[in-house]
Design a protein around this motif. Structure first.
Motif, PDB file in Angstrom:
ATOM      1  N   PRO A   1     -10.426   7.989   0.417  1.00 45.65           N
ATOM      2  CA  PRO A   1     -10.486   7.051  -0.713  1.00 45.65           C
ATOM      3  C   PRO A   1      -9.089   6.540  -1.059  1.00 45.65           C
ATOM      4  O   PRO A   1      -8.105   7.252  -0.885  1.00 45.65           O
ATOM      5  N   ILE A   2      -9.022   5.326  -1.542  1.00 41.42           N
ATOM      6  CA  ILE A   2      -7.753   4.718  -1.918  1.00 41.42           C
ATOM      7  C   ILE A   2      -7.652   4.705  -3.436  1.00 41.42           C
ATOM      8  O   ILE A   2      -8.478   4.103  -4.121  1.00 41.42           O
TER       9      ILE A   2
ATOM     10  N   VAL B   1     -12.162  -0.664  -5.293  1.00 39.92           N
ATOM     11  CA  VAL B   1     -13.604  -0.899  -5.201  1.00 39.92           C
ATOM     12  C   VAL B   1     -13.960  -2.166  -4.435  1.00 39.92           C
ATOM     13  O   VAL B   1     -15.110  -2.354  -4.047  1.00 39.92           O
ATOM     14  N   ASP B   2     -12.985  -3.050  -4.196  1.00 42.05           N
ATOM     15  CA  ASP B   2     -13.291  -4.293  -3.484  1.00 42.05           C
ATOM     16  C   ASP B   2     -11.991  -4.938  -3.028  1.00 42.05           C
ATOM     17  O   ASP B   2     -10.924  -4.648  -3.566  1.00 42.05           O
TER      18      ASP B   2
ATOM     19  N   LEU C   1      -6.867  -6.982  -4.102  1.00 35.29           N
ATOM     20  CA  LEU C   1      -7.530  -5.687  -4.158  1.00 35.29           C
ATOM     21  C   LEU C   1      -8.026  -5.492  -5.588  1.00 35.29           C
ATOM     22  O   LEU C   1      -7.273  -5.707  -6.534  1.00 35.29           O
ATOM     23  N   PHE C   2      -9.277  -5.086  -5.740  1.00 36.16           N
ATOM     24  CA  PHE C   2      -9.853  -4.868  -7.061  1.00 36.16           C
ATOM     25  C   PHE C   2     -10.005  -3.377  -7.315  1.00 36.16           C
ATOM     26  O   PHE C   2     -10.479  -2.642  -6.459  1.00 36.16           O
ATOM     27  N   ALA C   3      -9.593  -2.938  -8.497  1.00 38.08           N
ATOM     28  CA  ALA C   3      -9.644  -1.523  -8.861  1.00 38.08           C
ATOM     29  C   ALA C   3     -10.549  -1.337 -10.072  1.00 38.08           C
ATOM     30  O   ALA C   3     -10.718  -2.237 -10.882  1.00 38.08           O
TER      31      ALA C   3
END
Length: 86
Positions: A29-30, A50-51, A72-74
């Motif tokens: 996981p990031i 998450v995306d 990048l979506f968190a």
């Protein structure tokens, strides 16, 4: 009057990110640590990726075509949270 300072972080490229992830197993996981303020990672908020997708930004005025950035979506980490009723 409030003091100001110039904040110029080293923004990563796709190549630098690929290099950093090269030896990680696919199921890793990031997590993303978001600075509490410009350059302040002492009290960072921890989020999970998450995306990721290209996002079209407003036209920059050069040729009229909107530039595209890869974003990048968190989101908050998994866990129990109080319902935000605001």
């Amino acid at each position: 009057m409030a003091e100001t300072f110039d904040h110029t972080p080293q923004v990563w490229t796709a190549g630098r990110l690929r290099d950093a992830l090269a030896n990680l197993p696919d199921e890793t996981p990031i997590h993303i640590g978001v600075a509490d303020g410009p350059g302040d990672f002492e009290g960072y908020g921890e989020y999970v990726l998450v995306d990721a997708e290209p996002v079209e930004m407003d036209a920059d005025g050069t040729d009229g075509a909107p530039p595209v950035q890869f974003t990048l979506f968190a989101d908050a980490r998994a866990g129990a949270y109080y319902l935000d009723v605001d």
